[in-house]
Scaffold this active site. Sequence first.
Site, short mmCIF file in Angstrom:
data_model
loop_
_atom_site.label_atom_id
_atom_site.label_comp_id
_atom_site.label_asym_id
_atom_site.label_seq_id
_atom_site.Cartn_x
_atom_site.Cartn_y
_atom_site.Cartn_z
N SER A 62 0.80 -1.22 0.00
CA SER A 62 0.00 0.00 0.00
C SER A 62 0.84 1.27 0.00
O SER A 62 0.37 2.32 -0.44
CB SER A 62 -0.94 0.00 1.21
OG SER A 62 -0.21 -0.17 2.41
N GLY A 99 -2.12 -4.22 0.98
CA GLY A 99 -2.24 -5.45 1.74
C GLY A 99 -1.26 -6.54 1.35
O GLY A 99 -1.27 -7.62 1.95
N ASN A 127 4.19 -5.44 5.71
CA ASN A 127 3.01 -6.15 6.22
C ASN A 127 3.39 -7.44 6.94
O ASN A 127 2.73 -7.83 7.90
CB ASN A 127 2.04 -6.44 5.08
CG ASN A 127 1.30 -5.19 4.61
OD1 ASN A 127 1.00 -4.31 5.41
ND2 ASN A 127 1.04 -5.10 3.32
N ASP A 210 -4.22 6.49 10.44
CA ASP A 210 -3.82 5.14 10.84
C ASP A 210 -2.38 5.08 11.35
O ASP A 210 -1.93 4.07 11.89
CB ASP A 210 -4.02 4.13 9.70
CG ASP A 210 -3.21 4.47 8.45
OD1 ASP A 210 -2.26 5.27 8.52
OD2 ASP A 210 -3.53 3.91 7.38
N HIS A 213 0.31 5.06 6.88
CA HIS A 213 0.42 5.49 5.48
C HIS A 213 0.65 7.00 5.39
O HIS A 213 -0.07 7.79 6.02
CB HIS A 213 -0.86 5.12 4.72
CG HIS A 213 -1.11 3.64 4.67
ND1 HIS A 213 -1.92 3.00 5.57
CD2 HIS A 213 -0.61 2.69 3.85
CE1 HIS A 213 -1.94 1.71 5.29
NE2 HIS A 213 -1.15 1.50 4.26
#
Length: 236
Positions: A62, A99, A127, A210, A213
């Site tokens: 992402s 993801g 991730n 979040d 990002h």
Amino acid sequence: MKFFINSKTPFSVINGLLLVLTVWGCGSSTTKTEKTDNPAKQEDTKPVSAAKKQTVLFYGNSLTAGYGVEPAQAFPALIGQKIDSAGLNYTVVNAGLSGETTAGGKSRISWVLRQPVAVFVLELGGNDGLRGLPLAATRQNLQAIMDTVRRKSPQATIVLAGMQIPPNMGTTYAKEFRGMFKELADKNKVVLIPFLLENVGGIPKLNQPDGIHPTPAGHKIVANTVWKVLEPVLKK
């Protein structure tokens, strides 16, 4: 090349494939030449083709895909602008997929490398780290991706983006995770971006709510970090 997609194929993978194939297809289109009644002039006129430009492929999750920002605000697009401003003969393809893990990247790498690339920027592993996945598997997957790139595009320069994670999974895990990227870079003799999110990670105003990002302003800093490493590669 044929792709076999069934009901078990993850929706995100299908979307990612369609995006990459569409972008790549657009990148290989040609510009029509102006018609002329002079045959000699027609023979001398050569079409300007985007395919003549060498490809810089950004392959990641992402962060590369530009989650939460406009595509033009994501750091790969900003790198494309820098390339154009510098007058370099490269075009950027963004193969980021939100993801994505290293296992997912390993599974789709052959699909993405439909055409040779000049520079392959590998941004995966974040991730894995956030999920606390075994580092041995992450290391193997990153190695497999680089091996595939070298098999399909042996002339390509590989740039590996280093990543760091908070110590949520323990300080030992976080330390080993951080060191894994340099170890792989040294082992494979590839170019290393020490930390992709340098001067961005952990700074609230440069990240979305979040905390993971980057905002558009954050992506500009990431682009500058990448450019410092990538520019010398492109100017060789």
